[in-house]
Design a protein around this motif. Structure first.
Motif, PDB file in Angstrom:
ATOM      1  N   MET A  33       0.715  -1.145   0.030  1.00 51.00           N
ATOM      2  CA  MET A  33      -0.118  -0.028  -0.101  1.00 51.00           C
ATOM      3  C   MET A  33       0.869   1.287   0.101  1.00 51.00           C
ATOM      4  O   MET A  33       0.540   2.269  -0.338  1.00 51.00           O
ATOM      5  CB  MET A  33      -0.993  -0.230   1.293  1.00 51.00           C
ATOM      6  N   GLY A  68       1.848   3.503  -3.376  1.00 51.63           N
ATOM      7  CA  GLY A  68       1.031   4.597  -3.829  1.00 51.63           C
ATOM      8  C   GLY A  68       1.367   6.046  -3.393  1.00 51.63           C
ATOM      9  O   GLY A  68       1.533   7.013  -3.975  1.00 51.63           O
ATOM     10  N   PHE A  86      -2.141   0.408  -6.077  1.00 51.46           N
ATOM     11  CA  PHE A  86      -1.915   1.505  -5.373  1.00 51.46           C
ATOM     12  C   PHE A  86      -0.918   2.407  -6.084  1.00 51.46           C
ATOM     13  O   PHE A  86      -0.749   3.682  -6.045  1.00 51.46           O
ATOM     14  CB  PHE A  86      -0.950   1.190  -4.024  1.00 51.46           C
ATOM     15  N   SER A 145      -6.185   4.182  -0.037  1.00 49.97           N
ATOM     16  CA  SER A 145      -5.793   2.996   0.023  1.00 49.97           C
ATOM     17  C   SER A 145      -6.277   2.278   1.397  1.00 49.97           C
ATOM     18  O   SER A 145      -6.485   0.860   1.264  1.00 49.97           O
ATOM     19  CB  SER A 145      -4.118   3.074   0.163  1.00 49.97           C
TER      20      SER A 145
END
Lengths: 280, 340
Positions: free
Chosen positions: A101, A104, A184, A201
């Motif tokens: 995650m 991103g 992401f 996210s």
């Protein structure tokens, strides 16, 4: 500047003659791979200088594995030891999601910096600035997956699939993390700020991990929820990991998990590249 | 001013050929800003072309479109005959872009930055390291080679940024406000580096909001205001359009200002502009010879002066004459020609 004017070296060379027809109209596959590796090298340099990037992958497996096992163990499986074969693959999948995650937010922050202007102005493959960090991030997934398994073993988990099966589950976790990271990455290229990426996210991560069979057997859920849990790709990864680690078997679930990963990459990698190319 | 001072160069000799460039920002329905509004730009191979304009005039936007960093909303642009929209990858191989904000990686060292860009441009590891070391030495950054960029001064960042742009030895270099925010000494060093690039045969497209910078470096200048080109020509042509030079005098005894003004008026038949508190006189000159006559008349009247300078009109004055308002960064420290 003095260093320039007094330099005894050959003058700064420029190419005066230009034959546009001699120039490649797109980067070759080999160039794309080289450029991706160069970008991955940049990302590892950054990791070394920002060790806090390793906090989540080291602390989370230690904390979550112990926490979930002791809290849910008795209630779900009767004892912590009996719960471990169920929870360890679950934690592996959850760890994969939470660590990937960060891609991103990292990318979003990175793209706001001046150096991305240069990356865009260089004759390089558009995917390289995205695929490079994703490749370097594999290091973080490896650390997280390894620690999770080690904590499990320390707590008394004895993988029924043996060394090979455990290695297989470990590898599948990393493949899944790398694949899901493209979701992401895409978010990072479309969202306006790192905070926005973080928020969105979380909203993706929580349903995907908790509405899966990672922590509880799917059969214990109400029918409508069970239906979602069964199509959730994370459930397939978790089941595949259980088959590998606990049974040492390459089942159809492993195939489904890999197919799901491939589908995620096939959809989100082109989307990410497209939106990155358009971004101002 | 006058676009017909130069006959158009044959298309094949143009490094940059843009016609009717348009860039709009904002959504339909709301306020649409035409950041670049139908600009034509022809840069001949081997010249330094200056794009001069105040903050927000559209200079950077224009450069970004030409460098494939922003989509072009209207018009047509080609670099060495290669279409910017159809062939972005080819265009990127012909360009070196040095941005207004140094586009280097804060977290990497100077060496790592240059090695990274060299690797991205297809050099093997050993070659990339050699190129990095060579450029760092050339730009006086060897001592800072292993320091992270976030500890660099503004001037060092710009130098590293320019060094990074030269790795691919591009035939065309875009310099977007290369000296904005630099101290005068660092600025002079940057100018020397740019002059050296020109001597090597690079074509340079330079944007600046410093009027003297365009004057110092550019062979031709386009003046941009609010997304439109308001004038184009050599620095001399632009200045000639505004008029004559001015003689600045400063008297030793400031109480004699009025007497000196009378002497000057008798010599030239035109009254000077006075700054009595400083004992100063600004004498407009129809031609530079008038300066001699004024000085002789003052000597005969036994009025002594501390300084006398003749200067050409500044580009700020040019800007005022062309657009009806001052450039936002007016500067008075322009070069002057000492005559006494």
């Amino acid at each position: 500047m003095t260093a320039v004017t007094e330099s005894p070296q050959a003058p700064l060379a420029v190419r005066a003659a230009v034959v546009p027809e001699d120039l490649a109209s797109r980067p070759s596959l080999r160039e794309t791979v080289d450029q991706t590796l160069a970008m991955a090298w940049r990302a590892t340099k950054k990791m070394r200088r920002n060790p806090e990037q390793f906090f989540d992958v080291t602390i989370q497996p230690l904390l979550f594995t112990a926490m979930f096992a002791y809290i849910f163990g008795g209630a779900i499986s009767g004892s912590v030891k009996d719960y471990l074969p169920l929870i360890i693959p679950g934690i592996l999948a959850q760890t994969a999601l939470t660590t990937c995650m960060a891609m991103g937010t990292q990318l979003r922050e990175d793209m706001d910096k001046g150096v991305f202007d240069r990356f865009r102005s260089l004759p390089i493959a558009r995917i390289a600035p995205l695929a490079g960090p994703a490749l370097a991030d594999v290091i973080r997934y490896m650390i997280a997956a390894t620690l999770t398994i080690l904590v499990g073993i320390a707590m008394g988990f004895r993988p029924g699939g043996g060394v090979l099966g455990t290695l297989g589950g470990w590898l599948l976790t990393i493949v899944a993390a790398w694949s899901l990271a493209w979701i992401f990455t895409w978010l990072g290229t479309v969202a306006r700020s790192a905070q926005a990426v973080q928020g969105i996210s979380m909203m993706i991560m929580f349903p995907l991990t908790f509405l899966s069979n990672a922590f509880v057997p799917a059969e214990s859920l109400p029918g409508w929820l069970e239906a979602f849990v069964k199509v959730n790709p994370v459930s397939h990864v978790v089941t595949a990991c259980r088959d590998l680690i606990n049974e040492g078997q390459v089942t159809a679930e492993v195939g489904w998990a890999l197919l799901g990963c491939a589908a995620v990459v096939a959809i989100f990698a082109p989307l990410a590249v497209r939106s990155y190319s358009r971004k101002i | 001013m006058n676009d017909n001072l130069h006959p158009p160069a044959p298309r094949g000799d143009l490094a940059v050929d843009a016609t009717g460039l348009v860039k709009t920002f904002g959504r339909p329905g709301s306020n649409i800003v035409r950041a670049v509004d139908g600009v034509d730009l022809q840069v001949v191979r081997g010249e330094v072309f200056g794009v001069l304009g105040p903050n927000g005039a559209g200079k950077t936007t224009m450069l970004s479109m030409l460098a494939t960093l922003l989509p072009i909303d209207g018009g047509h642009a080609s670099i060495f005959g290669v279409d910017v929209v159809d062939q972005p990858h080819r265009v990127r191989q012909l360009l070196g872009v040095t941005g207004q904000y140094a586009s280097v990686d804060e977290n990497l060292t100077a060496t790592e930055n240059l090695v990274l860009f060299a690797r991205l441009l297809g050099h093997r590891w050993p070659a990339a390291r050699t190129i990095a070391a060579d450029l760092l030495e050339r730009f006086g950054l060897t001592e800072a080679a292993t320091r992270q960029i976030k500890n660099f001064s503004g001037g060092m960042r710009r130098r590293l940024d320019l060094a990074a742009s030269l790795i691919s030895r591009p035939p065309l270099i875009f310099l977007d406000e290369p000296t904005t925010g630099l101290d005068p000494r660092t600025r002079g060093q940057m100018w020397d580096t740019i002059r050296e690039l020109v001597a090597q045969g690079s074509t340079i497209l330079l944007t600046t909001q410093y009027l003297d910078e365009a004057d110092q470096l550019a062979d031709r200048i386009a003046v941009i205001d609010a997304g439109r080109k308001v004038a184009e020509g050599t620095p001399e042509e632009l200045k000639a359009g505004v008029g004559s030079s001015t003689l600045h005098l400063r008297l030793t005894d400031r109480t004699q200002t009025a007497a000196a003004a009378a002497v000057v008026e008798r010599a030239l038949g035109e009254a000077p502009v006075l700054t009595p508190e400083a004992g100063g006189l600004n004498v407009p000159l129809a031609n530079a010879d008038g300066a001699g006559e004024v000085l002789i008349a003052l000597r005969q009247a036994e009025l002594s002066i501390t300084t006398a300078t003749v200067r050409q009109p500044t580009l700020d004055e040019v800007f005022l004459a062309l657009t009806g308002h001052h450039s936002e960064t007016s500067e008075n420290d322009t070069e002057t020609e000492e005559v006494a």
